[in-house]
Design a protein around this motif. Structure first.
Motif, PDB file in Angstrom:
ATOM      1  N   VAL A  15       0.829  -1.200   0.000  1.00 25.02           N
ATOM      2  CA  VAL A  15       0.000   0.000   0.000  1.00 25.02           C
ATOM      3  C   VAL A  15       0.869   1.258   0.000  1.00 25.02           C
ATOM      4  O   VAL A  15       2.061   1.213   0.277  1.00 25.02           O
ATOM      5  N   ASP A  16       0.217   2.387  -0.300  1.00 27.68           N
ATOM      6  CA  ASP A  16       0.891   3.684  -0.277  1.00 27.68           C
ATOM      7  C   ASP A  16       0.705   4.409   1.047  1.00 27.68           C
ATOM      8  O   ASP A  16       1.476   5.315   1.386  1.00 27.68           O
ATOM      9  N   ALA A  17      -0.350   4.065   1.788  1.00 25.95           N
ATOM     10  CA  ALA A  17      -0.656   4.704   3.062  1.00 25.95           C
ATOM     11  C   ALA A  17      -1.510   3.756   3.883  1.00 25.95           C
ATOM     12  O   ALA A  17      -2.134   2.832   3.343  1.00 25.95           O
ATOM     13  N   GLY A  58       7.943  -0.761   5.193  1.00 22.47           N
ATOM     14  CA  GLY A  58       7.051   0.348   4.888  1.00 22.47           C
ATOM     15  C   GLY A  58       7.456   1.653   5.530  1.00 22.47           C
ATOM     16  O   GLY A  58       6.604   2.429   5.966  1.00 22.47           O
ATOM     17  N   THR A  59       8.758   1.934   5.566  1.00 28.09           N
ATOM     18  CA  THR A  59       9.217   3.143   6.244  1.00 28.09           C
ATOM     19  C   THR A  59       8.746   4.416   5.550  1.00 28.09           C
ATOM     20  O   THR A  59       8.699   5.474   6.167  1.00 28.09           O
ATOM     21  N   GLY A  60       8.378   4.304   4.290  1.00 33.01           N
ATOM     22  CA  GLY A  60       7.885   5.478   3.574  1.00 33.01           C
ATOM     23  C   GLY A  60       6.381   5.551   3.494  1.00 33.01           C
ATOM     24  O   GLY A  60       5.841   6.414   2.796  1.00 33.01           O
ATOM     25  N   VAL A  61       5.687   4.670   4.190  1.00 31.28           N
ATOM     26  CA  VAL A  61       4.229   4.611   4.139  1.00 31.28           C
ATOM     27  C   VAL A  61       3.653   5.416   5.301  1.00 31.28           C
ATOM     28  O   VAL A  61       3.820   5.036   6.462  1.00 31.28           O
ATOM     29  N   PRO A  62       2.963   6.530   5.040  1.00 26.88           N
ATOM     30  CA  PRO A  62       2.377   7.301   6.139  1.00 26.88           C
ATOM     31  C   PRO A  62       1.256   6.525   6.826  1.00 26.88           C
ATOM     32  O   PRO A  62       0.462   5.843   6.171  1.00 26.88           O
ATOM     33  N   VAL A  63       1.210   6.635   8.150  1.00 27.66           N
ATOM     34  CA  VAL A  63       0.230   5.911   8.957  1.00 27.66           C
ATOM     35  C   VAL A  63      -0.558   6.901   9.801  1.00 27.66           C
ATOM     36  O   VAL A  63       0.026   7.727  10.508  1.00 27.66           O
ATOM     37  N   VAL A  64      -1.891   6.815   9.716  1.00 29.73           N
ATOM     38  CA  VAL A  64      -2.755   7.632  10.563  1.00 29.73           C
ATOM     39  C   VAL A  64      -3.670   6.711  11.354  1.00 29.73           C
ATOM     40  O   VAL A  64      -3.866   5.543  11.008  1.00 29.73           O
ATOM     41  N   HIS A  65      -4.221   7.234  12.426  1.00 29.32           N
ATOM     42  CA  HIS A  65      -5.109   6.452  13.298  1.00 29.32           C
ATOM     43  C   HIS A  65      -6.231   7.374  13.750  1.00 29.32           C
ATOM     44  O   HIS A  65      -5.994   8.510  14.168  1.00 29.32           O
ATOM     45  N   PRO A 124       8.983   8.347  12.175  1.00 31.15           N
ATOM     46  CA  PRO A 124       8.696   9.515  11.332  1.00 31.15           C
ATOM     47  C   PRO A 124       7.427   9.426  10.494  1.00 31.15           C
ATOM     48  O   PRO A 124       6.812  10.458  10.204  1.00 31.15           O
ATOM     49  N   ASN A 125       7.036   8.231  10.077  1.00 29.75           N
ATOM     50  CA  ASN A 125       5.867   8.131   9.205  1.00 29.75           C
ATOM     51  C   ASN A 125       4.576   7.837   9.955  1.00 29.75           C
ATOM     52  O   ASN A 125       3.550   7.558   9.344  1.00 29.75           O
TER      53      ASN A 125
END
Length: 332
Positions: A238-240, A280-287, A303-304
């Protein structure tokens, strides 16, 4: 309606466009509608407290929360203050005629409080509560989460944060972690469809199924739907990533007071610091919050991971939405 003076430096709406009157469902929201609210929110992020207070002075927000909330309710109330207004209402219906012996109907409560205020934020246990409120309200209604139906402002917020990290939402594949029958999922897929996202990969509790209406929304938008078996597998495809609490309360109850959370969550569903540091260090994660063992506090320095950034931006997203709906209401 309260007279308001808008700051001349604020972003202006594109000519010939208009937001929906209410924000009770994202099914009718277009890409330009989101971008208009996000443009205002970005402007607010860079503005001083004094400038923000001149956005909509005197605005009065009616807060009708028939269900518990922390981030959503308080961020709405803070948002009203930030733009120069204030709020009235309740966070517990049992303290009002809507929740005591009289059981005043939702429609009557909305018409009463709507006659005092400029805009309403409603959280309710009934799936159709927001639509019923919008049908009778004299002022714009914003759903702050109604039953299992939708949670529009949470989806708007998370998509705004993700777009700020990815640069664009068109063509992206988003990982969804949690129960796909949650009201947030319904709003999220509408938002992704508006931006022509590529698809969603679900990482769901055992036995959870993607509801038929969510499947139909994805199909109409031409978005793919896949499943992953673990956090590691999800991050690689995935991208995010957007996460909801893995254990949910009953959204049809005003308060769930006798619930004990599981002591340990299966490792397949945990996005811990070790995993996020190697995959997935470049995959932004939100909650969406409140976070649990699916995104432990140790990830705060990754960082992500943008959990608290989302909390902070929630005020500006809701302030921007209030300002834009109020401006639209005055033009009608």
């Amino acid at each position: 309606m309260t007279e308001q003076t808008m700051s001349p430096a604020r972003p202006s709406a594109p000519a010939g466009t208009g937001l929906p009157r209410h924000a009770v469902s994202l099914a009718s929201w277009r890409r330009g509608d989101y971008e208009r609210v996000w443009e205002r929110a970005e402007w607010m992020l860079g503005s001083s407290t004094e400038t923000l207070a001149r956005t909509a002075p005197g605005t009065l927000l009616g807060v009708l929360f028939y269900q518990n909330s922390t981030r959503t309710r308080l961020s709405f109330e803070v948002a009203a203050r930030r733009i120069g207004g204030s709020s009235v209402g309740f966070s517990d219906a049992t303290t009002t005629r809507a929740g005591d012996f009289y059981r005043e109907s939702l429609e009557d409560t909305v018409r009463v409080v709507g006659s005092y205020t400029d805009v309403l934020a409603l959280r309710h246990t009934d799936d159709d509560a927001a639509e019923r409120a919008a049908a009778v309200s004299p002022v714009p209604v914003i759903s702050a989460g109604t039953g299992d139906r939708e949670h529009p402002t949470q989806a708007m917020l998370d998509l705004w944060v993700l777009r700020s990290k990815l640069g664009n939402l068109t063509g992206v594949t988003v990982g969804y972690v949690g129960d796909p029958a949650c009201r947030y999922a319904r709003s999220l897929v509408h938002g992704l469809a508006a931006f022509n996202a590529a698809g969603i990969v679900f990482l769901s509790p055992d036995g959870a199924k993607v509801p038929g209406d969510v499947q139909r929304t994805l199909a109409r938008a031409g978005m793919t739907r896949r499943t992953a078996g673990s956090a590691t597998e999800l991050l690689r495809g995935v991208d995010a990533v957007t996460i909801i609490p893995f254990e949910l309360s009953d959204f049809h109850e005003s308060a769930v007071r006798s619930h004990s959370r599981s002591a340990r969550l299966d490792e397949r569903f945990v996005f811990d610091g070790a995993l996020l540091s190697r995959t997935g260090t470049g995959v932004p994660v939100v909650h969406t919050g409140p976070r649990g063992p699916e995104l432990p506090p140790e990830t705060d320095d990754v960082p992500n991971v943008h959990y608290f950034e989302g909390v902070t931006k929630g005020v500006y997203l809701r302030a921007a939405l209030l300002a834009e709906l109020l401006a639209e209401h005055r033009r009608r």
